[in-house]
Design an enzyme around this catalytic site. Structure first.
Site, PDB file in Angstrom:
ATOM      1  N   SER A 440       2.338   6.304   2.030  1.00 19.99           N
ATOM      2  CA  SER A 440       1.226   5.494   2.527  1.00 19.99           C
ATOM      3  C   SER A 440       0.203   6.340   3.268  1.00 19.99           C
ATOM      4  CB  SER A 440       1.748   4.408   3.475  1.00 19.99           C
ATOM      5  OG  SER A 440       2.370   5.007   4.604  1.00 19.99           O
ATOM      6  N   HIS A 461       1.360   3.194  -4.209  1.00 22.75           N
ATOM      7  CA  HIS A 461       1.674   2.704  -2.874  1.00 22.75           C
ATOM      8  C   HIS A 461       1.889   1.196  -2.894  1.00 22.75           C
ATOM      9  CE1 HIS A 461       0.321   1.829   1.501  1.00 22.75           C
ATOM     10  NE2 HIS A 461       1.629   1.931   1.419  1.00 22.75           N
ATOM     11  N   GLU A 473      -1.729   0.400  -4.428  1.00 23.25           N
ATOM     12  CA  GLU A 473      -2.798   1.397  -4.414  1.00 23.25           C
ATOM     13  C   GLU A 473      -2.411   2.522  -5.379  1.00 23.25           C
ATOM     14  OE1 GLU A 473      -4.844   1.168  -0.041  1.00 23.25           O
ATOM     15  OE2 GLU A 473      -2.895   2.178  -0.167  1.00 23.25           O
ATOM     16  N   ASN A 511      -4.767   1.464   4.798  1.00 17.17           N
ATOM     17  CA  ASN A 511      -4.450   2.057   6.093  1.00 17.17           C
ATOM     18  C   ASN A 511      -5.645   2.767   6.711  1.00 17.17           C
ATOM     19  OD1 ASN A 511      -1.884   1.068   6.004  1.00 17.17           O
ATOM     20  ND2 ASN A 511      -0.919   2.982   5.391  1.00 17.17           N
TER      21      ASN A 511
END
Length: 606
Positions: A440, A461, A473, A511
């Protein structure tokens, strides 16, 4: 002479003291506030220099109350009473008898100051004056008023009839009784008031607009498409809207104004408006209201997005995909088990490899329990659950990956650990197998270089819990082959996940946008600007977030959050991304969130 010495203090005697309320500015927000007030039994004086704005506001209230009658939320008689309480005018003098005036004219200090100066000569000395600004200085407006003690901020959120949050903004000049009076009013309107000090953005927008600005900069840098950025934040964080669509709804010009004020106050580069906001605003592409912003809309004011030159082509394929019928998942924790379940439910043969046979067997048992819960909840038949479990073969070593078409790593978020694992995969996996990491925050290219075939390595991800979360992702490095990218997107479609493409950059999409927002929330507490509860309430009620930032931090884990913050800070070298001291102190003290029973809040230990 002291302007305050001979002035009466605003009354806080209860709701009757704020019975007649004037709303100056009958745009979308002013119309919504007028509706809320009229429905709550207040006499509402709507004022706008544009006579057609008054007609539109009256028509909007009539339409909204008619819908309420249809849905049996109002009787016809109650609707007539609401409509009778709303009158519109084109002159500020109509506010002469108001107990409270709420100004919601455009975000221009000069315009607001002119309105307040005119109201000073019109309203009673004991009437309260509230500004609806979320960017301009309440203190400055109050200081130039004849009665600064009665001036405060009353920040509703759009759409005002639906959104529960109201920020009550006081400054050093505001009388406590004025704050008490409007706080009581907010509660009587069915709203949740949150106290805020006078700084640009206050609580909710102070956190929201930094996040929106970063999303605009991410798009401007061509890091990801507008559709993928928006989908990532909706599906990865459960947000009601993606950031670029939300900027279009708010107004690109409005967002730029708010950010300019925030940057002037904070000096934080994260608040410096992304250049694209200025370019769009100067071109008149201000979002929904103009019919075009980040997206193109069916008409001015329409929420319907239509295709334009930037819309991705449906079914566009860069290269032929590699065949995938079997998948290896390396790891035995929660994420690895969830990913293995996802692939098995989609019909793939899955090899689940743990560090030992016992760990792999335990991971399969955990998947069995997860499937049983799905059966109990009626989401899956017992037969389908049994077939899914039968497709999973637990293994005690990576040697079992010899014939898999796709190997997915889901081990600890440690670069050295992942590099060692990929070096092992390089030796055991057949030529042409796709190797994917679920990292991540770590650089995928650094993991890929641990192999002799970096062209076969890509990021996938998944989000936790993998069986429930729809987002993946897809992270390409500069060396990832086109057919590997196409293969992973095809696999995502088969397992019913939504893939979003992004480059190999710290935090990827979600993130990179989420954790600076969380870090800024912690800094807000550090500065004693607002409490944990106020900030959580502001983001849930004002922005529609499913969880407040401190609730989310405790769920994610403060140690995990700190690690991601450090990675982001190291990559981008922006002082604004430096982890907050409070977060570092809590992690050092072992207060890691729900998993330890204490983080920002305390939890009952299981």
């Amino acid at each position: 002479m002291d302007r305050q010495s001979s002035q009466p203090t605003p009354s806080a005697s209860g709701p009757s003291s704020l019975h007649t309320i004037a709303v100056v500015g009958l745009g979308t927000m002013g119309t919504g506030i007028a509706e809320v007030l009229a429905r709550a039994g207040r006499e509402v004086i709507g004022i706008d220099i544009d006579e057609s704005a008054g007609r539109r506001a009256t028509a909007a209230l009539a339409a909204a109350t008619a819908r309420s009658v249809t849905r049996e939320r109002l009787t016809g008689q109650e609707r007539d009473a609401v409509l009778s309480r709303f009158r519109t005018f084109t002159e500020l003098t109509a506010a002469a008898d108001a107990d409270l005036v709420i100004e919601v004219v455009p975000e221009s200090y000069e315009l607001k100051q002119q309105v307040f100066a005119a109201l000073d000569a019109i309203v009673r000395p004991d009437a309260l004056l509230a500004t609806g600004t979320n960017a301009l200085s309440v203190t400055r407006l109050a200081a130039e008023s004849r009665h600064p003690e009665r001036v405060l901020g009353l920040h509703f959120f759009n759409p005002a009839p639906a959104m529960k949050l109201v920020e009550i903004v006081s400054c050093v000049l505001t009388a406590p009784s004025a704050v008490e009076a409007v706080t009581a009013l907010a509660r009587e309107l069915g709203k949740e008031p949150v106290a805020a000090g006078d700084r640009p953005g206050f609580v909710a927008d102070g956190l929201l607009f930094g996040y929106l600005n970063q999303a605009a900069a991410m798009y401007e840098a061509k890091y990801a498409s507008r559709e993928d950025i928006d989908a990532a934040m909706k599906l990865g964080c459960g947000l009601p809207m993606g950031p670029l669509a939300l900027l279009d709804l708010i107004g690109v010009d409005t967002a730029r104004t708010v950010l300019e004020a925030m940057y002037a106050s904070s000096g934080d580069r994260l608040h410096a408006p992304a250049p694209i906001l200025g370019h769009l605003a100067e071109a008149g592409l201000t979002g929904r209201k103009s019919g075009r912003g980040f997206y193109t809309y069916e008409a001015q004011g329409s929420p319907v997005i239509v295709r334009d030159l930037q819309t991705p082509l449906d079914g566009a394929v860069i290269a032929a995909s590699r065949p995938v019928s079997s998948v290896g998942v390396a790891g035995s924790g929660t994420m690895a088990s969830g990913i293995a379940q996802v692939f098995a439910q989609a019909g793939y043969s899955v090899v689940l490899a743990g560090r030992s046979q016992d760990k792999a067997d335990a991971a399969k048992a955990a998947i069995g329990k997860s499937l049983a819960r799905a059966v109990d909840k009626g989401r899956l038949t017992a037969e389908a659950a049994a077939r899914t479990l039968d497709r999973i073969s637990p293994a005690g070593s990576l040697e079992a990956f010899a014939e898999v078409d796709l190997a997915v790593e889901a081990v600890a978020e440690d670069l050295a650990v992942k590099q060692d694992l990929f070096a092992a995969l390089d030796k055991v996996c057949r030529p042409g197998a796709v190797l994917a990491t679920t990292t991540s925050s770590l650089p995928v290219i650094a993991i890929a270089r641990a192999t002799s075939r970096p062209q076969d390595v890509i990021g996938m991800h998944f989000f936790n819990p993998a069986p429930a979360m729809k987002l993946v992702e897809v992270v390409r490095t500069v060396l990832t082959a086109d057919d590997v990218h196409t293969t992973v997107r095809a696999v995502c479609a088969k397992v019913r996940k939504h893939p979003v493409d992004c480059g190999d950059r710290a935090g990827f999409i979600v993130n990179a946008l989420l954790f600076p927002y969380l870090n800024n929330a912690i800094k807000m507490v550090e500065q004693h600007y607002a409490s944990l509860d106020e900030i959580d309430a502001a983001m849930k009620l004002g922005a529609g977030y499913p969880m407040g930032p401190f609730e989310l931090l405790d769920v994610v884990g403060l140690d995990v959050s700190l690690a991601i913050e450090k990675v982001l800070h190291k990559e981008f070298r922006d002082p604004g991304l430096a982890p907050s001291a409070l977060l570092e102190h809590l992690v050092a003290a072992g207060c890691l969130g729900r998993k330890t029973g204490r983080g920002f809040r305390e939890y009952a230990r299981r």
